[in-house]
Scaffold this active site. Structure first.
Site, PDB file in Angstrom:
ATOM      1  N   TYR A 160      -2.079   6.697   3.133  1.00 34.16           N
ATOM      2  CA  TYR A 160      -3.327   6.133   3.642  1.00 34.16           C
ATOM      3  C   TYR A 160      -3.353   6.164   5.185  1.00 34.16           C
ATOM      4  O   TYR A 160      -4.411   6.091   5.794  1.00 34.16           O
ATOM      5  CB  TYR A 160      -3.463   4.648   3.247  1.00 34.16           C
ATOM      6  CG  TYR A 160      -3.862   4.359   1.808  1.00 34.16           C
ATOM      7  CD1 TYR A 160      -4.216   5.341   0.908  1.00 34.16           C
ATOM      8  CD2 TYR A 160      -3.901   3.025   1.375  1.00 34.16           C
ATOM      9  CE1 TYR A 160      -4.585   5.019  -0.398  1.00 34.16           C
ATOM     10  CE2 TYR A 160      -4.269   2.697   0.077  1.00 34.16           C
ATOM     11  CZ  TYR A 160      -4.612   3.697  -0.812  1.00 34.16           C
ATOM     12  OH  TYR A 160      -4.981   3.365  -2.092  1.00 34.16           O
ATOM     13  N   GLY A 161      -2.135   6.207   5.758  1.00 29.48           N
ATOM     14  CA  GLY A 161      -1.968   5.954   7.197  1.00 29.48           C
ATOM     15  C   GLY A 161      -2.816   6.786   8.142  1.00 29.48           C
ATOM     16  O   GLY A 161      -3.151   6.332   9.220  1.00 29.48           O
ATOM     17  N   CYS A 181       4.990  -1.659   7.734  1.00 26.72           N
ATOM     18  CA  CYS A 181       4.527  -0.805   6.624  1.00 26.72           C
ATOM     19  C   CYS A 181       5.461  -1.093   5.462  1.00 26.72           C
ATOM     20  O   CYS A 181       6.687  -1.140   5.636  1.00 26.72           O
ATOM     21  CB  CYS A 181       4.614   0.664   7.034  1.00 26.72           C
ATOM     22  SG  CYS A 181       4.370   1.821   5.666  1.00 26.72           S
ATOM     23  N   THR A 182       4.885  -1.288   4.275  1.00 29.22           N
ATOM     24  CA  THR A 182       5.703  -1.715   3.136  1.00 29.22           C
ATOM     25  C   THR A 182       6.625  -0.602   2.620  1.00 29.22           C
ATOM     26  O   THR A 182       7.508  -0.859   1.807  1.00 29.22           O
ATOM     27  CB  THR A 182       4.812  -2.228   1.991  1.00 29.22           C
ATOM     28  OG1 THR A 182       3.848  -1.206   1.656  1.00 29.22           O
ATOM     29  CG2 THR A 182       4.088  -3.483   2.402  1.00 29.22           C
ATOM     30  N   HIS A 183       6.413   0.620   3.087  1.00 29.16           N
ATOM     31  CA  HIS A 183       7.355   1.687   2.715  1.00 29.16           C
ATOM     32  C   HIS A 183       8.698   1.529   3.441  1.00 29.16           C
ATOM     33  O   HIS A 183       9.738   1.940   2.933  1.00 29.16           O
ATOM     34  CB  HIS A 183       6.787   3.059   3.085  1.00 29.16           C
ATOM     35  CG  HIS A 183       5.819   3.614   2.081  1.00 29.16           C
ATOM     36  ND1 HIS A 183       4.532   3.145   1.954  1.00 29.16           N
ATOM     37  CD2 HIS A 183       5.956   4.611   1.159  1.00 29.16           C
ATOM     38  CE1 HIS A 183       3.907   3.841   1.000  1.00 29.16           C
ATOM     39  NE2 HIS A 183       4.760   4.724   0.506  1.00 29.16           N
ATOM     40  N   GLU A 216       8.062   8.796   0.173  1.00 32.50           N
ATOM     41  CA  GLU A 216       7.373   9.182  -1.076  1.00 32.50           C
ATOM     42  C   GLU A 216       8.105  10.340  -1.759  1.00 32.50           C
ATOM     43  O   GLU A 216       8.062  10.470  -2.973  1.00 32.50           O
ATOM     44  CB  GLU A 216       5.918   9.594  -0.796  1.00 32.50           C
ATOM     45  CG  GLU A 216       4.977   8.428  -0.538  1.00 32.50           C
ATOM     46  CD  GLU A 216       4.759   7.533  -1.754  1.00 32.50           C
ATOM     47  OE1 GLU A 216       4.557   8.052  -2.856  1.00 32.50           O
ATOM     48  OE2 GLU A 216       4.807   6.296  -1.588  1.00 32.50           O
ATOM     49  N   ASP A 276      -0.519  -0.362  -3.654  1.00 36.43           N
ATOM     50  CA  ASP A 276      -0.195   0.276  -2.384  1.00 36.43           C
ATOM     51  C   ASP A 276      -0.605   1.739  -2.515  1.00 36.43           C
ATOM     52  O   ASP A 276      -0.920   2.204  -3.615  1.00 36.43           O
ATOM     53  CB  ASP A 276       1.322   0.162  -2.126  1.00 36.43           C
ATOM     54  CG  ASP A 276       1.752   0.868  -0.851  1.00 36.43           C
ATOM     55  OD1 ASP A 276       1.110   0.664   0.191  1.00 36.43           O
ATOM     56  OD2 ASP A 276       2.726   1.649  -0.887  1.00 36.43           O
ATOM     57  N   SER A 277      -0.534   2.469  -1.398  1.00 34.72           N
ATOM     58  CA  SER A 277      -0.818   3.902  -1.457  1.00 34.72           C
ATOM     59  C   SER A 277       0.248   4.637  -2.266  1.00 34.72           C
ATOM     60  O   SER A 277       0.016   5.770  -2.681  1.00 34.72           O
ATOM     61  CB  SER A 277      -0.833   4.476  -0.042  1.00 34.72           C
ATOM     62  OG  SER A 277       0.445   4.304   0.548  1.00 34.72           O
ATOM     63  N   CYS A 325       0.104  -3.426   1.121  1.00 33.51           N
ATOM     64  CA  CYS A 325      -0.017  -2.296   2.042  1.00 33.51           C
ATOM     65  C   CYS A 325      -0.655  -2.817   3.319  1.00 33.51           C
ATOM     66  O   CYS A 325      -1.761  -3.386   3.281  1.00 33.51           O
ATOM     67  CB  CYS A 325      -0.914  -1.243   1.398  1.00 33.51           C
ATOM     68  SG  CYS A 325      -1.310   0.138   2.474  1.00 33.51           S
ATOM     69  N   ASN A 326       0.021  -2.640   4.438  1.00 35.52           N
ATOM     70  CA  ASN A 326      -0.519  -3.123   5.717  1.00 35.52           C
ATOM     71  C   ASN A 326      -1.781  -2.354   6.100  1.00 35.52           C
ATOM     72  O   ASN A 326      -2.727  -2.921   6.640  1.00 35.52           O
ATOM     73  CB  ASN A 326       0.523  -2.944   6.825  1.00 35.52           C
ATOM     74  CG  ASN A 326       1.707  -3.863   6.654  1.00 35.52           C
ATOM     75  OD1 ASN A 326       1.763  -4.934   7.218  1.00 35.52           O
ATOM     76  ND2 ASN A 326       2.669  -3.455   5.839  1.00 35.52           N
TER      77      ASN A 326
END
Ligand code: DGL
Length: 283
Positions: A47-48, A188-190, A156, A15-16, A78-79
């Protein structure tokens, strides 16, 4: 020509940043004997807001590192990277590549108000892949999309439940709730890392759809299909963590979210990933 993958090899997941750790958790719950290597491309997160070309180039660089380990399968946790890079990754790699996409279909199936909300990055929501998903999964349902700039940055930074994070989530949820959304898709995986805040602000009547568990099942199915599930079931699987960002920061976050990030001296384990970025082991 690469050797064919073997069942005992690890699975690569990236993922990012720390978002994909939510998927790693779901994979670990479903596949306790698999060895997992996680890469947080935090040096290049988020990345978004990046261009499709940049995300594709980072995804290829990280996948290149993982394939050299070698891994037997790749999960794009990561989507945004799935939206921008999965087609290219599948073209380039011979191992199974599993991606993420917002759970519009399951949300449309459970929504009673017939109004669903999707929280995701600008990159995911603007992608052609998302438009195609929207067109094929949501007949008869109104879909309200909500980009969430700043939320990945808060996560993050480890700000999972601070006043700023709450305010940001409230700003994004209020317009959706006012328009009758009864189901929210975490695209979003976050975002699963701020699930308590989202659930609290959305209230108990709103269902929340996270596709992490479905991706873990899909990975299990794919590995079974190609005969690559780990047959060595005597010992539990292991996890290894790498980052292109700050090792110390990642270690702190991993120990909060995952419970452990021990491992060797990161400086001693530096390794070239790609010309654009260096990955360091952090657990
Ligand atoms: N976790 C990611 C996703 O699922 C990307 C977030 C970001 O880097 O902007 O979309």
């Amino acid at each position: 020509m690469d050797n064919p993958p073997e069942h005992y090899q690890p699975i690569g997941i990236f993922d990012s940043g720390i978002g994909g750790l939510s998927v790693l958790r779901d994979i670990r719950a479903r596949l306790p004997h698999e060895h997992l290597i996680y890469v947080a491309d935090s040096g290049y997160a988020p990345y978004g807001h990046q261009s499709g070309a940049f995300i594709e180039q980072r995804s290829l660089a990280v996948a290149g590192f993982l394939v050299k380990r070698p891994v037997k399968a790749l999960v794009v946790a990561c989507n945004t990277a799935t939206a921008e890079a999965i087609a290219r990754l599948r073209q380039e790699l011979t191992i199974p590549v599993i991606g993420m996409e917002p759970g519009l279909k399951p949300a449309a199936m459970v929504s009673k108000s017939r109004v669903i909300g999707v929280l995701a990055t600008v990159g995911t929501l603007n992608s052609e892949r998302f438009s195609a998903l929207l067109a094929r999964s949501t007949a008869g349902v109104e879909v309200l999309v909500q980009p969430c700039p700043g939320l990945v940055e808060q996560i993050e930074a480890g700000e999972f439940d601070t006043p700023t994070t709450r305010q940001l989530v409230e700003n994004y949820l209020t317009p959706l709730l006012r328009r009758g959304v009864d189901t929210l898709v975490l695209g979003c995986t976050h975002y699963p890392w701020v699930l308590p805040v989202i659930s609290d602000l959305a209230g108990p009547a709103v269902r929340i759809v996270d596709t992490g568990p479905a991706v873990a099942s899909q990975l299990q199915r794919r590995l079974a299909e190609v005969g690559l599930l780990n047959q060595d079931v005597g010992l539990p699987g292991t996890e290894e963590f790498w980052t292109s960002g700050s090792v110390e920061h990642l270690r702190r976050l991993i120990s909060r979210l995952w419970g452990r990030a021990d491992g060797d001296d990161p400086q001693g384990l530096q390794q070239d990933c790609a010309p654009e970025g260096m990955l360091r082991r952090c657990g």
